[in-house]
Design an enzyme around this catalytic site. Structure first.
Site, PDB file in Angstrom:
ATOM      1  N   ALA A  33      -8.606   5.067   6.075  1.00 11.83           N
ATOM      2  CA  ALA A  33      -9.630   5.353   5.074  1.00 11.83           C
ATOM      3  C   ALA A  33      -9.763   6.869   4.965  1.00 11.83           C
ATOM      4  O   ALA A  33     -10.535   7.495   5.681  1.00 11.83           O
ATOM      5  CB  ALA A  33     -10.951   4.704   5.463  1.00 11.83           C
ATOM      6  N   VAL A  34      -8.983   7.460   4.080  1.00 13.20           N
ATOM      7  CA  VAL A  34      -8.925   8.919   3.926  1.00 13.20           C
ATOM      8  C   VAL A  34     -10.313   9.499   3.686  1.00 13.20           C
ATOM      9  O   VAL A  34     -10.663  10.540   4.246  1.00 13.20           O
ATOM     10  CB  VAL A  34      -7.954   9.320   2.789  1.00 13.20           C
ATOM     11  CG1 VAL A  34      -8.014  10.813   2.502  1.00 13.20           C
ATOM     12  CG2 VAL A  34      -6.530   8.901   3.132  1.00 13.20           C
TER      13      VAL A  34
ATOM     14  N   GLU B 141      -8.695   8.259  -3.876  1.00 15.50           N
ATOM     15  CA  GLU B 141      -8.944   8.294  -2.436  1.00 15.50           C
ATOM     16  C   GLU B 141      -8.046   9.300  -1.716  1.00 15.50           C
ATOM     17  O   GLU B 141      -8.448   9.884  -0.716  1.00 15.50           O
ATOM     18  CB  GLU B 141      -8.761   6.891  -1.848  1.00 15.50           C
ATOM     19  CG  GLU B 141      -9.836   5.938  -2.309  1.00 15.50           C
ATOM     20  CD  GLU B 141      -9.461   4.474  -2.255  1.00 15.50           C
ATOM     21  OE1 GLU B 141     -10.314   3.652  -2.601  1.00 15.50           O
ATOM     22  OE2 GLU B 141      -8.310   4.145  -1.894  1.00 15.50           O
ATOM     23  N   GLN B 142      -6.847   9.503  -2.205  1.00 11.81           N
ATOM     24  CA  GLN B 142      -5.929  10.432  -1.559  1.00 11.81           C
ATOM     25  C   GLN B 142      -5.975  11.836  -2.165  1.00 11.81           C
ATOM     26  O   GLN B 142      -5.212  12.715  -1.758  1.00 11.81           O
ATOM     27  CB  GLN B 142      -4.489   9.899  -1.622  1.00 11.81           C
ATOM     28  CG  GLN B 142      -4.235   8.715  -0.726  1.00 11.81           C
ATOM     29  CD  GLN B 142      -2.749   8.448  -0.544  1.00 11.81           C
ATOM     30  OE1 GLN B 142      -1.918   9.348  -0.605  1.00 11.81           O
ATOM     31  NE2 GLN B 142      -2.405   7.190  -0.305  1.00 11.81           N
TER      32      GLN B 142
ATOM     33  N   HIS C  22       0.824  -1.207   0.000  1.00  6.27           N
ATOM     34  CA  HIS C  22       0.000   0.000   0.000  1.00  6.27           C
ATOM     35  C   HIS C  22       0.860   1.260   0.000  1.00  6.27           C
ATOM     36  O   HIS C  22       1.916   1.289   0.632  1.00  6.27           O
ATOM     37  CB  HIS C  22      -0.947  -0.011   1.205  1.00  6.27           C
ATOM     38  CG  HIS C  22      -1.995  -1.065   1.089  1.00  6.27           C
ATOM     39  ND1 HIS C  22      -1.723  -2.402   1.272  1.00  6.27           N
ATOM     40  CD2 HIS C  22      -3.296  -0.980   0.769  1.00  6.27           C
ATOM     41  CE1 HIS C  22      -2.830  -3.095   1.064  1.00  6.27           C
ATOM     42  NE2 HIS C  22      -3.800  -2.260   0.759  1.00  6.27           N
ATOM     43  N   PRO C  23       0.390   2.292  -0.685  1.00 10.96           N
ATOM     44  CA  PRO C  23       1.181   3.523  -0.752  1.00 10.96           C
ATOM     45  C   PRO C  23       1.122   4.303   0.559  1.00 10.96           C
ATOM     46  O   PRO C  23       0.140   4.255   1.295  1.00 10.96           O
ATOM     47  CB  PRO C  23       0.506   4.315  -1.875  1.00 10.96           C
ATOM     48  CG  PRO C  23      -0.917   3.863  -1.822  1.00 10.96           C
ATOM     49  CD  PRO C  23      -0.850   2.394  -1.449  1.00 10.96           C
TER      50      PRO C  23
ATOM     51  N   ILE D 162      -2.003   3.236   7.259  1.00  8.26           N
ATOM     52  CA  ILE D 162      -3.148   3.095   6.366  1.00  8.26           C
ATOM     53  C   ILE D 162      -4.383   3.589   7.097  1.00  8.26           C
ATOM     54  O   ILE D 162      -4.651   3.189   8.241  1.00  8.26           O
ATOM     55  CB  ILE D 162      -3.315   1.626   5.917  1.00  8.26           C
ATOM     56  CG1 ILE D 162      -2.081   1.200   5.112  1.00  8.26           C
ATOM     57  CG2 ILE D 162      -4.603   1.458   5.112  1.00  8.26           C
ATOM     58  CD1 ILE D 162      -1.959  -0.266   4.875  1.00  8.26           C
TER      59      ILE D 162
ATOM     60  N   SER E 113      -6.260   4.411  -5.309  1.00  7.56           N
ATOM     61  CA  SER E 113      -5.529   5.179  -4.295  1.00  7.56           C
ATOM     62  C   SER E 113      -5.406   6.648  -4.675  1.00  7.56           C
ATOM     63  O   SER E 113      -5.505   7.530  -3.821  1.00  7.56           O
ATOM     64  CB  SER E 113      -4.137   4.587  -4.058  1.00  7.56           C
ATOM     65  OG  SER E 113      -4.259   3.370  -3.351  1.00  7.56           O
TER      66      SER E 113
END
Length: 174
Positions: A128-129, A95-96, A75-76, A126, A92
């Site tokens: 959940a942004v 989401e980011q 994951h980033p 990690i 991602s």
């Protein structure tokens, strides 16, 4: 052939896919880990999106601690080098996206906190942004860095559960 580009699919469509097409459609839900979809396919038919998600996250939770840590390392980092280089997955990146508005100071703080977290736990932070405000993200990063790694491993998998359920909801027609 159903592919990610042909989505959204219905749950009925998903239940009828052979394994190759199932993995093509859902293999990207779990970051760089199509093996999750490959293993979850055997649990068909799924009565609901939640049932499908339970099967998929269950695959992750059933693996060894070492595999879960390796999975987390796929994951980033939040606003990290993958984001800067534009090499994150489409999921991602979307989401980011809210983290693109960080001030220079916030970005430096986030990078410092990310580094401390990764140094302690051995995998990236990690969260959940999409379910947290900027201040909640920073507070969670500070708090979770102080936890023991086993507790944090469970927390990271729980955050992935939230993230991947949101992804499935976006991918599948209701």
């Amino acid at each position: 052939m159903h592919t990610a580009e042909a989505l959204p699919l219905t749950l009925s469509d998903i239940n009828q896919l052979d394994r190759v097409r199932f993995v093509a459609a859902l293999g990207g839900v779990f970051e760089h880990s199509p093996w999750v979809a490959t293993q979850a396919w055997a649990e068909r038919p799924f009565a609901s999106i939640d049932d499908l998600h339970r099967a998929m996250i269950g695959v992750v939770r059933a693996t060894s601690r070492e595999v879960r840590i390796d999975f987390l390392r796929m994951h980033p980092e939040l606003a990290g080098k993958e984001a800067q280089a534009g090499t994150m997955t489409g999921h991602s990146t979307a989401e980011q996206a809210g983290l693109n508005a960080l001030t220079r100071n916030e970005l430096q703080t986030l990078r410092r906190l990310n580094a401390g977290y990764a140094a302690k736990h051995g995998f990236p932070f990690i969260i959940a942004v999409l379910k947290n405000t900027r201040s909640q993200i920073f507070e969670a990063l500070r708090t979770r860095t102080e936890r023991d790694t086993d507790t944090e491993l469970d927390a990271a998998i729980e955050q992935i559960s939230i993230i991947t359920r949101l992804r499935l909801g976006r991918l599948l027609a209701h």
